[in-house]
Design a protein around this motif. Structure first.
Motif, PDB file in Angstrom:
ATOM      1  N   GLY A  89       0.975  -0.996   0.052  1.00 53.00           N
ATOM      2  CA  GLY A  89       0.256  -0.224  -0.264  1.00 53.00           C
ATOM      3  C   GLY A  89       0.967   1.078  -0.091  1.00 53.00           C
ATOM      4  O   GLY A  89       1.914   1.269   0.526  1.00 53.00           O
ATOM      5  N   ILE A  90       0.256   2.245  -0.377  1.00 51.98           N
ATOM      6  CA  ILE A  90       0.657   3.306   0.173  1.00 51.98           C
ATOM      7  C   ILE A  90       1.461   4.248   1.355  1.00 51.98           C
ATOM      8  O   ILE A  90       2.792   4.584   0.613  1.00 51.98           O
ATOM      9  N   ARG A  91       0.804   4.269   2.005  1.00 53.90           N
ATOM     10  CA  ARG A  91       0.987   5.188   3.024  1.00 53.90           C
ATOM     11  C   ARG A  91       2.472   4.003   3.712  1.00 53.90           C
ATOM     12  O   ARG A  91       3.493   4.201   3.935  1.00 53.90           O
ATOM     13  N   LYS A  92       1.662   2.419   3.816  1.00 50.08           N
ATOM     14  CA  LYS A  92       3.137   1.661   4.669  1.00 50.08           C
ATOM     15  C   LYS A  92       4.615   1.334   3.533  1.00 50.08           C
ATOM     16  O   LYS A  92       5.906   1.481   3.867  1.00 50.08           O
ATOM     17  N   GLY A  93       4.442   2.022   2.038  1.00 47.80           N
ATOM     18  CA  GLY A  93       4.924   2.328   1.259  1.00 47.80           C
ATOM     19  C   GLY A  93       6.224   3.221   1.018  1.00 47.80           C
ATOM     20  O   GLY A  93       7.777   2.672   1.534  1.00 47.80           O
ATOM     21  N   LEU A  94       5.527   4.603   1.875  1.00 49.38           N
ATOM     22  CA  LEU A  94       6.326   5.393   1.817  1.00 49.38           C
ATOM     23  C   LEU A  94       6.898   5.249   3.340  1.00 49.38           C
ATOM     24  O   LEU A  94       8.011   5.951   3.488  1.00 49.38           O
ATOM     25  N   LYS A  95       6.744   5.009   4.121  1.00 52.70           N
ATOM     26  CA  LYS A  95       7.085   4.575   6.117  1.00 52.70           C
ATOM     27  C   LYS A  95       8.130   4.034   5.199  1.00 52.70           C
ATOM     28  O   LYS A  95       9.175   4.281   5.875  1.00 52.70           O
ATOM     29  N   SER A  96       8.084   3.198   4.750  1.00 53.08           N
ATOM     30  CA  SER A  96       9.197   1.927   4.392  1.00 53.08           C
ATOM     31  C   SER A  96      10.712   2.845   3.724  1.00 53.08           C
ATOM     32  O   SER A  96      11.688   1.717   3.893  1.00 53.08           O
ATOM     33  N   LEU A  97      10.442   3.035   3.467  1.00 49.06           N
ATOM     34  CA  LEU A  97      11.350   4.100   1.923  1.00 49.06           C
ATOM     35  C   LEU A  97      12.551   5.079   2.228  1.00 49.06           C
ATOM     36  O   LEU A  97      12.427   5.713   2.646  1.00 49.06           O
ATOM     37  N   ALA A  98      12.943   4.273   3.838  1.00 52.01           N
ATOM     38  CA  ALA A  98      14.245   4.668   4.369  1.00 52.01           C
ATOM     39  C   ALA A  98      15.412   5.326   4.238  1.00 52.01           C
ATOM     40  O   ALA A  98      15.879   6.009   4.764  1.00 52.01           O
ATOM     41  N   MET A  99      15.778   3.880   3.211  1.00 46.30           N
ATOM     42  CA  MET A  99      16.705   4.368   2.408  1.00 46.30           C
ATOM     43  C   MET A  99      16.410   4.498   0.842  1.00 46.30           C
ATOM     44  O   MET A  99      15.904   4.226   0.502  1.00 46.30           O
ATOM     45  N   GLY A 121       7.783  -0.809   9.000  1.00 48.33           N
ATOM     46  CA  GLY A 121       6.727  -0.745   9.290  1.00 48.33           C
ATOM     47  C   GLY A 121       6.802  -2.062   8.039  1.00 48.33           C
ATOM     48  O   GLY A 121       5.737  -3.161   8.268  1.00 48.33           O
ATOM     49  N   VAL A 122       7.920  -2.465   8.071  1.00 51.45           N
ATOM     50  CA  VAL A 122       8.115  -4.046   7.231  1.00 51.45           C
ATOM     51  C   VAL A 122       8.684  -5.369   8.642  1.00 51.45           C
ATOM     52  O   VAL A 122       9.841  -5.645   8.777  1.00 51.45           O
ATOM     53  N   GLY A 123       7.244  -6.417   8.240  1.00 46.82           N
ATOM     54  CA  GLY A 123       8.038  -7.599   9.185  1.00 46.82           C
ATOM     55  C   GLY A 123       8.510  -8.620   8.516  1.00 46.82           C
ATOM     56  O   GLY A 123       8.314  -9.071   7.158  1.00 46.82           O
ATOM     57  N   PRO A 124       8.638 -10.180   8.541  1.00 43.09           N
ATOM     58  CA  PRO A 124       8.776 -11.018   8.462  1.00 43.09           C
ATOM     59  C   PRO A 124       8.017 -11.175   7.421  1.00 43.09           C
ATOM     60  O   PRO A 124       8.937 -12.053   6.271  1.00 43.09           O
ATOM     61  N   ARG A 125       6.836 -11.363   7.553  1.00 38.43           N
ATOM     62  CA  ARG A 125       6.086 -11.984   6.633  1.00 38.43           C
ATOM     63  C   ARG A 125       5.729 -10.745   5.105  1.00 38.43           C
ATOM     64  O   ARG A 125       6.087 -11.527   3.575  1.00 38.43           O
ATOM     65  N   LEU A 126       5.907  -9.788   5.053  1.00 37.37           N
ATOM     66  CA  LEU A 126       6.114  -8.462   3.902  1.00 37.37           C
ATOM     67  C   LEU A 126       7.611  -8.857   3.490  1.00 37.37           C
ATOM     68  O   LEU A 126       7.022  -8.248   2.183  1.00 37.37           O
ATOM     69  N   ALA A 127       8.474  -8.564   4.163  1.00 35.44           N
ATOM     70  CA  ALA A 127       9.848  -8.823   3.803  1.00 35.44           C
ATOM     71  C   ALA A 127       9.769 -10.419   2.820  1.00 35.44           C
ATOM     72  O   ALA A 127      10.682  -9.963   1.746  1.00 35.44           O
TER      73      ALA A 127
END
Length: 213
Positions: A89-99, A121-127
Motif C-alpha cells: 500500500g501507499i502509506r506503508k510503502g512511503l514509511k518503509s522507504l527510509a533508505m 513497517g516491514v515485518g518478516p511476512r511482508l519481507a
C-alpha cells in the motif's frame, strides 16, 4: 494526472513537503529518503516527480486526493512496482522507504530478508512477499545512480544496454546480482568486441562452468 511539480519549498516535515507554485501551496507526501535529500532546500526552488492517488473508501463518499513526490521519475516508477506487493500500500510503502531506492532494490535482488525486515513497517511476512514477488524484476533500479532515463553513475553508467540486458537475464535465471555483475564485467573485459546479449550470455555461462572465454 499531475506528474511533476516545480516551485518554492515552503515547509518540510518528516513525511511531506509544502511546495508553492504560482501562489498556490501543495502538500506533497514524501518517502523518508526524499525528506533527507530536501533538508537543505527550504526557500529554494525544487522539482518533484509526482503521482496522484485517492485515499479513503469509495463507497463512503469521502475520497481525499493526495500527491506523492519523488526526486526522479525512476524513483516514482520503482514505487509503483513496490506498492503492488500484497500487503504494502501507499502509506506503508512511503514509511518503509527510509533508505535510497537503489539500496532497497539491491537488497530485494539479493534476497536480503534481514535488511528488508529492518525497514520501518516491514515485518518478516511482508519481507518474504516482497522478495517472492519482486526478485528479478528490479535489476535496473538496483544499479547505483538509476534515474529513469537520465545520466547515471556507477553500474548504469559503466554498462551498455546489452550488458544490462544480459545482467537481467542472469538474475532472472537465478544468479545473485553481485555475482552476475562480476561475470558480465569479466566476460566483457575478455571480449570487448561483443555487441549483444545473445552473444554475451553463452560466454558468461561458459566462464561460470570453468571454460576458457
Amino acid at each position: 494526472m499531475i506528474v511533476q511539480i516545480r516551485g518554492k519549498l515552503l515547509d518540510l516535515d518528516q513525511s511531506y513537503a509544502v511546495v508553492e507554485v504560482d501562489s498556490i501551496a501543495y502538500e506533497v507526501m514524501l518517502p523518508g529518503y526524499c525528506v533527507s535529500s530536501l533538508s537543505g532546500s527550504i526557500g529554494k526552488e525544487v522539482t518533484l516527480c509526482t503521482m496522484e492517488y485517492y485515499e479513503g473508501t469509495p463507497g463512503g463518499g469521502n475520497l481525499i486526493p493526495r500527491l506523492v513526490g519523488f526526486n526522479t521519475r525512476g524513483e516514482r516508477d520503482f514505487f509503483a512496482i513496490y506498492t503492488g506487493v500484497k500487503g504494502m500500500g501507499i502509506r506503508k510503502g512511503l514509511k518503509s522507504l527510509a533508505m535510497p531506492i537503489e539500496t532497497i532494490a539491491a537488497a530485494i535482488e539479493n534476497e536480503d530478508e534481514k535488511f528488508l525486515k529492518s525497514l520501518p513497517g516491514v515485518g518478516p511476512r511482508l519481507a518474504q512477499h516482497i522478495i517472492a514477488e519482486l526478485s528479478g524484476k528490479l535489476v535496473t533500479f538496483a544499479m547505483q545512480g538509476y534515474s529513469g532515463g537520465g545520466e547515471g553513475k556507477g553500474i548504469k553508467a559503466d554498462f551498455t544496454d546489452y550488458q544490462i540486458e544480459a545482467l537481467e537475464i542472469l538474475i532472472a535465471w537465478g544468479e545473485k546480482r553481485n555475482e552476475a555483475i562480476e561475470l558480465v564485467q569479466k566476460t566483457v573485459q575478455n571480449h570487448p568486441d561483443i555487441k549483444s546479449s545473445e552473444e554475451l550470455v553463452p560466454l558468461i555461462y561458459k566462464l561460470k562452468q570453468g571454460g576458457e572465454v
